[in-house]
Every structure is written in C-alpha cells, then in structure tokens.
Motif scaffolding. Structure first.
Motif, PDB file in Angstrom:
ATOM      1  N   UNK A 109       0.603  -1.226  -0.056  1.00 19.78           N
ATOM      2  CA  UNK A 109       0.035  -0.040  -0.134  1.00 19.78           C
ATOM      3  C   UNK A 109       0.830   1.361  -0.053  1.00 19.78           C
ATOM      4  N   UNK A 110       1.996   1.253   0.914  1.00 21.06           N
ATOM      5  CA  UNK A 110       2.731   2.464   0.937  1.00 21.06           C
ATOM      6  C   UNK A 110       3.602   2.736  -0.397  1.00 21.06           C
ATOM      7  N   UNK A 111       4.037   1.458  -1.118  1.00 17.64           N
ATOM      8  CA  UNK A 111       4.549   1.661  -2.310  1.00 17.64           C
ATOM      9  C   UNK A 111       3.586   2.051  -3.537  1.00 17.64           C
ATOM     10  N   UNK A 141      -4.909   3.989   0.460  1.00 20.59           N
ATOM     11  CA  UNK A 141      -4.243   4.504  -1.002  1.00 20.59           C
ATOM     12  C   UNK A 141      -5.077   5.895  -1.299  1.00 20.59           C
ATOM     13  N   UNK A 142      -6.222   6.126  -1.058  1.00 25.56           N
ATOM     14  CA  UNK A 142      -7.030   7.251  -1.261  1.00 25.56           C
ATOM     15  C   UNK A 142      -6.538   8.399  -0.594  1.00 25.56           C
ATOM     16  N   UNK A 143      -5.874   8.369   0.482  1.00 23.61           N
ATOM     17  CA  UNK A 143      -5.090   9.443   1.259  1.00 23.61           C
ATOM     18  C   UNK A 143      -4.188  10.098   0.491  1.00 23.61           C
ATOM     19  N   UNK A 144      -3.448   9.365  -0.277  1.00 29.32           N
ATOM     20  CA  UNK A 144      -2.690   9.864  -1.415  1.00 29.32           C
ATOM     21  C   UNK A 144      -1.394  10.404  -0.955  1.00 29.32           C
ATOM     22  N   UNK A 145      -1.047  10.348   0.333  1.00 27.45           N
ATOM     23  CA  UNK A 145       0.124  10.585   0.662  1.00 27.45           C
ATOM     24  C   UNK A 145       0.553   9.499   1.861  1.00 27.45           C
ATOM     25  N   UNK A 146       1.623   9.450   2.149  1.00 29.19           N
ATOM     26  CA  UNK A 146       2.354   8.278   3.263  1.00 29.19           C
ATOM     27  C   UNK A 146       1.886   8.885   4.479  1.00 29.19           C
ATOM     28  N   UNK A 175      10.928   5.029   1.261  1.00 27.64           N
ATOM     29  CA  UNK A 175      10.215   4.230   2.314  1.00 27.64           C
ATOM     30  C   UNK A 175      10.887   3.218   2.833  1.00 27.64           C
ATOM     31  N   UNK A 176      12.218   3.160   2.798  1.00 21.06           N
ATOM     32  CA  UNK A 176      13.320   2.185   3.244  1.00 21.06           C
ATOM     33  C   UNK A 176      13.176   1.952   4.849  1.00 21.06           C
ATOM     34  N   UNK A 177      13.207   3.236   5.479  1.00 24.43           N
ATOM     35  CA  UNK A 177      13.054   3.281   7.060  1.00 24.43           C
ATOM     36  C   UNK A 177      11.917   2.622   7.512  1.00 24.43           C
ATOM     37  N   UNK A 178      10.988   2.899   6.700  1.00 24.28           N
ATOM     38  CA  UNK A 178       9.399   2.411   7.192  1.00 24.28           C
ATOM     39  C   UNK A 178       9.467   0.708   7.134  1.00 24.28           C
TER      40      UNK A 178
END
Lengths: 351, 652
Positions: A109-111, A141-146, A175-178
């Motif tokens: 989802x984050x990707x 996903x619909x939030x549009x930002x992480x 996204x690596x640290x997450x």
C-alpha cells in the motif's frame, strides 16, 4: 506431556494432513511447467484444489495478477482453518505468522501511494486477508500521501512502529526506513511468540520459523552490505540479534566486511558450491536466496516425519503452502510473459 | 420442507429506456437471484456498453466518503429503511451533498487532528525532558560542544540493545533516562571525532533527536513549565473543536443517515446493472427466482415495462444440469435452527433432499440417548430457552443455537425418564426402559442396532436421491446404492446369525453378498454400461482391477466403522452415569456428613457435567450425523440463493 499433546493436536494434525495432501503433486508441477500458455496453466490449475478459487472469476477477467490473487485466497482459507484449530497457547504464534501477509500488504500500500497508483491497481496486489486485517487499505491509498496514510493506522499495532520511522521518511522521502522498521518489529514479535511456547512446541517452531528468520536475517545483512553499501553500524541496527542457526556474531561479521561465503558455509554446511555461487556477489545473491528457501522447504517437509503431535506440523504446512504459491506466481508470470522453460524452471522451489 | 424451494429460471429482455424501472422491480421484490450476463453483451469482453461499472465505483467512493464523515462525527448509519422504501440517488445529486458535508467536517476535523497531533508532540517532548528537570543548564549549550557529541531523543525500546552492539567499536555513553514497553528516552554521547558513526547508528536505530522550537528555550525546568502551559492551551483548543464537531453532528446527522442508505442502494443497483448483458437497444437479464414468487414478479415487471420480453423455465429436480441452480432453504420454526447444522456441513444441491428435517429428528434423539438425565436435560433446556429469548445481549446472535440446545435438553430429559436418572442420581426415579450402568451390553447392542437403522435410512435416501436424479448407475451399483445396501444387510445377516446362533443357512446371505460385492467392485464400469458410456474401463485393466479391489475393501471397512461408531451412543449413556457416580464419590470424600463442602462439590460436578460432557456429547452427535449418516446420502455443493436487493440482507 505426550498424552496431552495427542489430545490437543489430534484434530489439527488430521486436518493439516488432509490439506497437505492437497498441495500440488510432482506430476502436476511437471504438467503446469509444460503448459503451453497462461490459459493452459489456468485450466490445469482449475483441476486442482485451487480450482474453486479460480472458478470464482470469469476467464476474461483472469489476468495474471488476478489469478495470483485468487490462488492466494486458498492460502488465506488454509491459514484461517489452521489458526482456528491449533491449541489456544500456540494461536498467538500462528496469528503473528499470518501477520506477515498484513505487513506485506502494508508495504504494498505504501509503495502504491509513493508511485501514485489507484486503488484498483493496488487491490489485487494485496494478499486477500478479508476481514482479518486491521489495515484500512483502500482509505490509505485514497489518502494519497504516506503521512496521511500512516495517520489512518492509529489504533493498530503498526502505528507506533511507523511513527518512530516517520521523521526519517519525511527527511529522506524513501520507504526504506519504514519497511525496515516494520520487518524488524514483525520478526521480533514472532520470536517473542515462540519464546512463550512450551519446550516441545518451541523446539518444533524454532525449526520452521527459525529457518525462515535465519534466511531473512542473513539475506538482509548481505544485501545491506552488498547492494546498499551500508555501514557496519547500520547493518547491525537493521538486522536481528537472534536466530536458529545464525548467531549474532555471524551477522556482525557480515556487517564488518568478513568473507560471506565462509560464513554461509559455516551456517549451512549442507549447502554445496557456495564459493562458486557467491564468486560474483551481486549476481549470486538471488541464487543463494533460492537455495536458502529450498532449505526452509526441506525443514518444513521434515516436520511431517516422526512424532506428529506438535505445532511444527501446522506451521510447516502453511510455510510450504506459501512457498507453493510463490512458485505458482513465478509460473503464472513466466507463462504470461511467454518465457522459455529453462529460464523459469531454475526459479522454482517446489517443482 | 423436504427439498430446497422450487426455482424457475428467468430470462428477460428489457428496452434500454425501461432499464431502471425493471431493475428496481427485480431488486425491490428481493426474490431475483441474478446471474452475471455481461459476457452475453453484443461486444463481449469489452464492457456491457454502458458505464454501470464506473457508476458503481463512483457510488462506492461516495459511500466511503459519507462513511468517513459519519465516523468523524461519530454518527451511526442507523437501521436500513424498509426494502420497498429504498430510494436511490443520482451521482451528480449526491456528490455536492457529500462534498458539502466533507467540507464542514474536514475543516473542523483537520483542526482537531492538528491540535491532537500537537498535543501528542508536546507530551512526547515533555516525556523526554522530565528526566532532565534537575539539570541547571541551558539546553541550547548542549549542542554547541566542540569536542563532545550529544543526542537526546526517543527511540523504540526494542532497539536499545542493538544500538549498543552497533557502537561496540567506538567509545560511547548511552543513558536510558526513561523507558516503557514501547519507547525509551535516551541520551547518547561520544566524541565529535566519531560523530558520523554515532549519527548513523542513532539514525538506523530510529533514535529521533529532540528538536526544541525557538519558543521553548532555557533550562529543562523552564522548558517543562512552558510545555505545561502550552499543553493546557492545546487541550482548550481541542475542547473547542469538539464542541464544533458536536454542533455539526446535530446539523448533519439526519442528512447523512438518509444519504448513506440512498448511496448504498444506488451502488447496489449500479452493480446489478453492470452484470446485465447489453444488446443494441436492450438489456438481457438472467437469473432465478423461487417458483412461488415468479407470477407476482412477472406481473410487476410487465407493469414496469409493458414491452419487456420474459421467458420463465421452471426447473425439474431430475434435470442433470442442476449445478448452477441456486438453493433456497426456507425451513420454518425449529427446523430453521437445525438448518444451520446442515449448511455448516454443505448446502444441498438443487435436486437433492434437504436433510434438515432428518437432522431435526435424529440430532436431539442421539444427543438425548447419550446424555439421558432429567435434571441435566432440564438445565440445558432452560439455558437454551434463555438464549432463544434473547434476554442476554451478548448471546443474541446465538439464538438459533439456543433452539438446538433446548431441543437436545428436552430429549435428554425424556431419555432421563427412560434411564431413571436425575442429576446423576440413578435410583431416585424408576427407569421406564433401562438403566445403562447396570445393562452395559444391552445398551451398547441397542446403540449399534439404532446405528444400523439410521445407516439403512441413509442408504434408502441415497437411492431415492439417485432415483430423482435419474442416476441409475449410482442407484444400482454404488456402495451407497442398492448393491451397497444388499451387501450391508447380507453381512449383518451373516454376522447376526452367527452371533445369535440362529440356524439360517449362511448361503442365503453369502450369495447376495458376493453378487452385491462384485457390483460394488465394478460399479464404475457397470454405470458406464447402462449409461452407454465408453470406454467401460478407464486407465487400463490392471489399474482398474487394483482400484476395484480397494473400492470393495474400503466399502467393507466403511460399513464396519460406520456401524461401530454408533457404539458411542451407548458408551456415553454409560459414561454419563459413571461420571455422575464419580461426582458423588468426590463429594463424599470432601465431606462425609454431607456438609456444605459436599453440596458445593455436587453443584460444581453437575455444572461440569452439563458444560463439559454436554459439549463433548454435542460434538459426538455432530460427528455421527456428519461422518456416518450424511456421508451415506448427502453430497451438497449447492449454490447459495442470494436475491438481488437494494439493501443488505442477512443470509439464510
């Protein structure tokens, strides 16, 4: 106590044995590998235990991605059955193992958010957890930002973990640290679940889950050093200090730049040709990972021999099932890309 | 009652202009089980020519947005309107309303979220500074050292050990100032020479350094004082925003509750229309409805669209192509509760007997025979009645289970009178039939006899199902068909005659047993033969012969194990008496003179028997029903009947 174990595990053992028999046979793997195209492969799969899941979708809607999604539904059902039937003391371990798919979904989802994908593009990449997930995936996903998506995870076990990593995401926009934080937290909790088991179950769980953890930990350490060129202290912080066969000294040695083939040979003495395989580290790592996955599969199969009334049997079954689906995913993608057999066969674990 | 509801296949073609009216009738009646006909469109494989899938997606998005606003305002959707009052709404009409609500909610919600986030950060900063309250040093000076590296911050508690390992090669100090299950406040120090290593280790261990804003400067105690004041101000702002949201809730509650059901109904309507086949000027709709409802449905469809073309085909139960016919089970009263046990095993196929009535009879009987006790049975019946009455909110969803428990309890009471047992006391009542503890062999033999009768009923039902389905091969030669039945009874005759010492010539049983055994062995080929299906033998003679022998062997083993399984009915009847006796012995050991301890043990023991033994007997009954009885005649695998509706409905 053996008598108690028999009572506790009789039902789940019988059920798992029955489900184990439903895994694909060698003949079926041969037939699947020789299928002329994706259509042929799907037709063959419809005759297996995956059939009911594939038949739920019309042929024209059965894209490779959708086919993989459908066959994953079988694993989801199997996991649900197993989780419901195992003794209560071992349920947290199975539940935590199942969360592996939720963590993978969260990463996907984050990707998806980072690449600007729509929900329709993301939904069939996810593992079909149904109602057994705390992730509001579509809303994320619909939030549009992480940042907004992570805020939606408040109240879930992931929020605290991600909130520690968010300052780094905001600075680095990666996204690596997450993802690393999620992985480390997941495996730590899985390890804690194992440590709470009784001695017989703990030993069996270590054999299966420990093999998985070892593989991940070693591969992380090598990848961070070889692919990401991370410093020693970073590699150590991004790996785990425990394992089944892998000791913390091994991980620290890899982080410090020691000879990787020598360490791998020490950990896995049964693995042959490691020196040749890792002669060229960058290109040899995917093959090493396959070898380690095969080792995990062997550990799982060995759980089905000997005294059967322990947690190792259901654990081994779900791991083998997952590896089978991994292979089927390779096959589906290979057939849809019309890849020659000699190219994809080397990537298969179970066949 | 004996079969799933009779179904009729409906195919209709409606002009595009009447699409909405026709769909409303189909959904409004709540009887039409839709079949996806979109593949029958004139341009199959592309789309049904209209934007219904897109519209369904738009409605789904609107629905989610309304739900999000409702969640933010803590508003429940409320009960759905009556099915015939479900109103739809156009996307273009709903969207501005949703946006208006969102706008109002979003502004207030965003401000509230911002203040809450701020409050969280203030608390986090406070948590990090409180351990340093006693240090009389300006915090800004800590970061200006030329020779030393300092970092104060918070990190995951689980990473503490790892960060120390990662810094093992350099000199450093890591002080844990505060720690809970999740977080640790730490102070990391080392030389500036190693600043890069320390910084990388801190970053990779997710140690987030404390960054004080310019407004918060001074010694730790001064900053803490400022933080407390700031927390108070933020809390006040949160209260104000909550008041705003509360007022918005009052303004929008009614509108949102109406809107959510309209959007939901519209979404379901659009999803249904997306599954119609689109021809050039018409739509093709395919599905099923219970035959009893077809006349009313067709009348209403014709009223909605006079030019609709309708074709209805009632489906015969003996039709061989019944796989896709949806199965609607409508069993009334107590049968409805036992229907749950049937569908848990499998949903009957359309042409198949619905065994609900049978399980309604046999399940309580078998349970009662194993748990025969007037007192325990009445306790179970009362507990079940309590669950059925729905007086206990937590157990409301288990009302149908309560009905089963009541039936089983009453049956146990009846058998209690037959066994002369009440609360485990085996001599207080006269036994109207038999005392299991004193007549163990008799009760076990009776149990096997009852099993033989039940299994024979299973054979008869299996043959009847095959007859209805015109499956002559299965009827005559299957191990659950006539051949199996003859084989089973011939073997019973042989064994019974020998055990009872009857002087019946064995040949009378041997000849039919051999003939029936051969039929079972060759059932596949014989079935092919009468169905005129070739080849008669598939996969080679050798393989076939081995399979045939094993088929017979498995059948014989199955007969034996199925029959002997019913021994447990008698065994549990005996065990019930034995367990009760143990309770009395334990009570006597606790208190010889029947004091308070005696009665406490008796009460706990009886509770244990009702709860634990009741559960085990329930499981054993289910096992007998599912594995011994149902497997004889019940195949299952039917498709669930899901009528199209504009509102969510409970499953049957």
């Amino acid at each position: 106590m053996p008598g108690t174990d028999v009572t506790r595990y009789a039902a789940i053992h019988a059920r798992v044995r029955a489900m184990y028999a439903g895994l694909l046979t060698e003949q079926m793997w041969v037939a699947l590998s020789e299928a002329s195209d994706l259509g042929g492969l799907v037709s063959l799969l419809k005759e297996t235990t995956y059939g009911p899941y594939l038949l739920k979708v019309e042929d024209r809607a059965l894209t490779p991605r959708r086919a993989v999604y459908q066959i994953k539904s079988r694993l989801a059902d199997a996991f649900t059955t197993v989780v419901q039937l195992v003794p209560a003391q071992t349920r947290p371990l199975l539940t935590q193992l199942y969360r592996h798919f939720e963590v993978a979904n969260l990463k996907a989802v984050l990707r998806g958010i980072m690449t600007g994908a729509s929900w329709d593009q993301v939904r069939y990449v996810l593992f079909p957890l149904g109602s057994l997930t705390v992730l509001p995936a579509q809303a994320m996903v619909e939030a549009g930002n992480v940042t907004g998506a992570v805020e939606l995870l408040r109240g879930t076990p992931y929020y605290e973990t991600l909130s520690h990593a968010m300052p780094r995401f905001i600075t680095e926009q990666s996204l690596f640290p997450l993802e690393v934080a999620l992985d480390l937290n997941y495996w730590r909790q899985l390890w804690t679940s194992i440590s709470r088991l009784g001695s017989q179950d703990r030993a069996q769980a270590l054999r299966v889950v420990g093999a998985l953890l070892d593989m991940n930990n070693v591969m992380w350490a090598i990848r961070y050093r070889v692919y990401h060129n991370l410093s020693e202290e970073e590699v150590i912080n991004y790996t785990l200090p425990f394992g089944y066969r892998v000791r913390d000294e091994d991980i620290r040695a890899i982080a410090a730049g020691a000879d990787i083939p020598r360490i791998i040979t020490r950990i896995y003495p049964g693995l042959s040709g490691v020196d040749v395989l890792l002669h060229e580290l960058r290109s040899g790592l995917p093959q090493l990972e396959l070898q380690l996955q095969r080792h995990v599969a062997e550990q799982c199969r060995s759980a089905f021999t000997g005294y059967p009334f322990h947690i190792g049997v259901p654990l081994a079954f779900v791991v083998l099932h997952e590896l089978e689906i991994q292979d089927l995913t390779v096959l589906i993608e290979a057939k849809s890309a019309q890849m020659p057999a000699e190219e994809f066969k080397a990537q298969l674990l179970m066949a | 009652m004996f079969y799933p509801q009779a179904m009729t296949e409906i195919q209709l073609i409606a002009p595009s202009r009447d699409l909405l009216a026709v769909t409303r009738v189909l959904a409004g009646q709540g009887v039409f089980h839709q079949v996806d006909a979109s593949s029958l469109s004139s341009q199959p494989g592309i789309s049904n020519g209209d934007s219904w899938p897109e519209q369904a997606a738009s409605y789904a998005t609107l629905e989610r947005r309304v739900m999000a606003s409702m969640q933010a305002l803590n508003v429940e959707a409320g009960p759905p309107p009556a099915a015939d009052r479900a109103v739809t709404i156009e996307v273009d009409v709903a969207r501005p309303q949703v946006e208006q609500i969102e706008q109002d909610v979003k502004n207030a919600g965003a401000q509230l979220a911002g203040e809450q986030k701020r409050l969280e950060q203030l608390h986090s900063t406070l948590m990090q500074l409180e351990p340093l309250a006693g240090i009389d040093l300006d915090l800004a000076t800590l970061g200006k050292s030329h020779y030393m590296f300092y970092m104060l911050g918070v990190m995951p508690a689980g990473n503490l050990e790892r960060i120390q390992t990662s810094l093992a090669r350099i000199p450093f100090v890591l002080m844990t100032l505060r720690k809970d299950r999740q977080n640790a406040v730490v102070w990391l120090a080392g030389t500036q020479h190693n600043a890069d290593v320390l910084d990388r280790a801190a970053r990779s261990a997710y140690l987030n350094p404390l960054n004080l804003p310019d407004t918060l400067q001074g010694t730790p105690s001064q900053v803490i004082e400022s933080l407390h004041a700031e927390i108070k101000r933020t809390q006040q702002a949160i209260n104000e925003q909550n008041a705003v949201l509360s007022s918005l809730r009052k303004t929008h509650q009614q509108q949102m509750q109406t809107l959510i059901w309209r959007v939901r109904a519209s979404r379901m309507l659009a999803e249904a229309m997306a599954r119609f086949g689109k021809l050039r000027y018409t739509y093709l709709m395919v599905g099923w409805a219970p035959t009893a409802n077809v006349e009313n449905l067709t009348q209403r469809l014709r009223q909605a669209s006079p030019s609709v073309l309708l074709e209805t085909t009632p489906i015969n139960r003996s039709d061989t192509e019944l796989q896709n016919v949806p199965v609607s089970l409508r069993n009334p009263g107590i049968l409805g509760a036992f229907q749950m046990l049937v569908t848990t095993y499998a949903r009957p196929r359309y042409g198949e007997l619905d065994p609900t009535w049978l399980i309604t009879l046999t399940f309580p009987l078998l349970f009662g025979a194993m748990f025969g006790d007037v007192g325990h049975g009445l306790v179970l019946a009362l507990l079940g009645a309590l669950v059925v009455s729905r007086r206990i909110p937590a157990l409301r969803s288990m009302a149908s289970l309560g009905a089963i428990v009541t039936a089983c309890g009453l049956s146990a009471t009846m058998f209690g009178f037959l066994y002369g047992s009440i609360f485990g006391v085996e001599n207080a009542l006269p036994a109207l039939w038999i005392r299991p503890m004193q007549n163990i062999m008799e009760i076990l033999l009776f149990a096997i006899g009852a099993g033989v009768i039940l299994l024979s009923i299973g054979f008869v039902l299996s043959m009847y199902n095959s007859f209805v389905a015109r499956d002559w091969g299965k009827l005559l030669f299957d191990h659950n068909g006539l051949a199996g039945f003859v084989l089973y009874w011939s073997l019973i005759g042989l064994a019974g005659g020998a055990l009872a010492g009857l002087h019946i010539p064995a040949i009378l049983f041997i000849i039919p047993a051999v003939a029936a055994g051969v039929c079972v062995m060759l059932s596949e080929s014989l079935s092919h033969l009468i169905a005129n299906h070739h080849p008669l033998v598939e996969g080679g003679i050798g393989t076939y012969a081995v399979q045939a022998v094993f088929e017979l062997f498995e059948t014989l083993i199955g007969f034996l194990s199925n029959s002997l399984s019913y021994v447990r009915v008698g065994a549990f009847a005996v065990a019930h008496g034995g367990l009760s006796a143990v309770v009395f012995i334990l009570a006597g050991m606790v208190s010889h003179n029947q004091g308070l301890g005696y009665w406490i043990v008796i009460a706990l023991g009886n509770l244990f028997i009702v709860g634990f033994e009741g559960l085990i007997v329930g499981i054993q009954t289910m096992r007998l029903e599912y594995y011994e009885f149902f497997s004889k005649f019940f195949t299952g695998g039917g498709t669930r009947y899901k009528p199209m509706t504009l509102l969510p409905v409970a499953e049957d």
